[in-house]
Scaffold this motif. Structure first.
Motif, PDB file in Angstrom:
ATOM      1  N   GLU A   1      47.470  26.339  64.267  1.00  0.00           N
ATOM      2  CA  GLU A   1      48.593  27.085  63.946  1.00  0.00           C
ATOM      3  C   GLU A   1      49.939  26.715  64.296  1.00  0.00           C
ATOM      4  OE1 GLU A   1      47.306  30.927  65.265  1.00  0.00           O
ATOM      5  OE2 GLU A   1      45.421  30.966  63.845  1.00  0.00           O
TER       6      GLU A   1
ATOM      7  N   GLY B   1      51.323  24.209  62.086  1.00  0.00           N
ATOM      8  CA  GLY B   1      51.616  24.753  60.472  1.00  0.00           C
ATOM      9  C   GLY B   1      50.221  24.774  59.623  1.00  0.00           C
ATOM     10  N   TYR B   2      49.012  24.535  60.386  1.00  0.00           N
ATOM     11  CA  TYR B   2      47.887  24.872  59.592  1.00  0.00           C
ATOM     12  C   TYR B   2      47.565  26.408  59.430  1.00  0.00           C
ATOM     13  CZ  TYR B   2      46.793  19.990  59.762  1.00  0.00           C
ATOM     14  OH  TYR B   2      47.115  18.526  59.795  1.00  0.00           O
ATOM     15  N   VAL B   3      46.839  26.792  58.349  1.00  0.00           N
ATOM     16  CA  VAL B   3      46.376  28.115  58.354  1.00  0.00           C
ATOM     17  C   VAL B   3      44.779  27.855  58.447  1.00  0.00           C
ATOM     18  CG1 VAL B   3      45.756  30.086  56.939  1.00  0.00           C
ATOM     19  CG2 VAL B   3      48.009  28.865  56.720  1.00  0.00           C
TER      20      VAL B   3
ATOM     21  N   SER C   1      44.260  25.959  54.876  1.00  0.00           N
ATOM     22  CA  SER C   1      45.406  24.897  54.171  1.00  0.00           C
ATOM     23  C   SER C   1      46.075  24.234  55.172  1.00  0.00           C
ATOM     24  CB  SER C   1      46.483  25.877  53.530  1.00  0.00           C
ATOM     25  OG  SER C   1      47.221  26.646  54.493  1.00  0.00           O
ATOM     26  N   GLY C   2      46.466  23.005  54.960  1.00  0.00           N
ATOM     27  CA  GLY C   2      47.400  22.130  55.863  1.00  0.00           C
ATOM     28  C   GLY C   2      48.915  22.756  56.017  1.00  0.00           C
ATOM     29  N   PRO C   3      49.608  21.728  56.924  1.00  0.00           N
ATOM     30  CA  PRO C   3      51.161  22.509  57.305  1.00  0.00           C
ATOM     31  C   PRO C   3      52.134  22.416  55.665  1.00  0.00           C
ATOM     32  CG  PRO C   3      50.302  20.330  58.228  1.00  0.00           C
ATOM     33  CD  PRO C   3      49.304  20.866  57.280  1.00  0.00           C
ATOM     34  N   SER C   4      52.748  23.294  55.805  1.00  0.00           N
ATOM     35  CA  SER C   4      53.693  23.604  54.578  1.00  0.00           C
ATOM     36  C   SER C   4      54.773  22.840  54.845  1.00  0.00           C
ATOM     37  CB  SER C   4      53.899  25.182  54.459  1.00  0.00           C
ATOM     38  OG  SER C   4      52.935  25.846  54.739  1.00  0.00           O
TER      39      SER C   4
END
Length: 50
Positions: free
Chosen positions: A25, A28-30, A47-50
């Motif tokens: 987290e 930036g990962y979910v 999901s990966g980092p935005s």
């Protein structure tokens, strides 16, 4: 009576899952803990980092 090595491994896994979630987290990962009964300490990356 359970084997001390197996017992210790269980304790490590219990503590590592939340730590890995926290690191993911922060990067930036979910991610979330998996609800898979066969892999109780698995992490699901959504999901990966935005």
């Amino acid at each position: 009576m359970s084997d001390p090595v197996i017992k210790a491994a269980g304790h490590v896994h219990e503590r590592m899952a939340p730590a890995i979630l926290c690191m993911l987290e922060a990067l930036g990962y979910v991610a979330e803990e998996s609800n898979d009964d066969y892999r109780p300490f698995a992490i699901k990356v959504l999901s990966g980092p935005s």
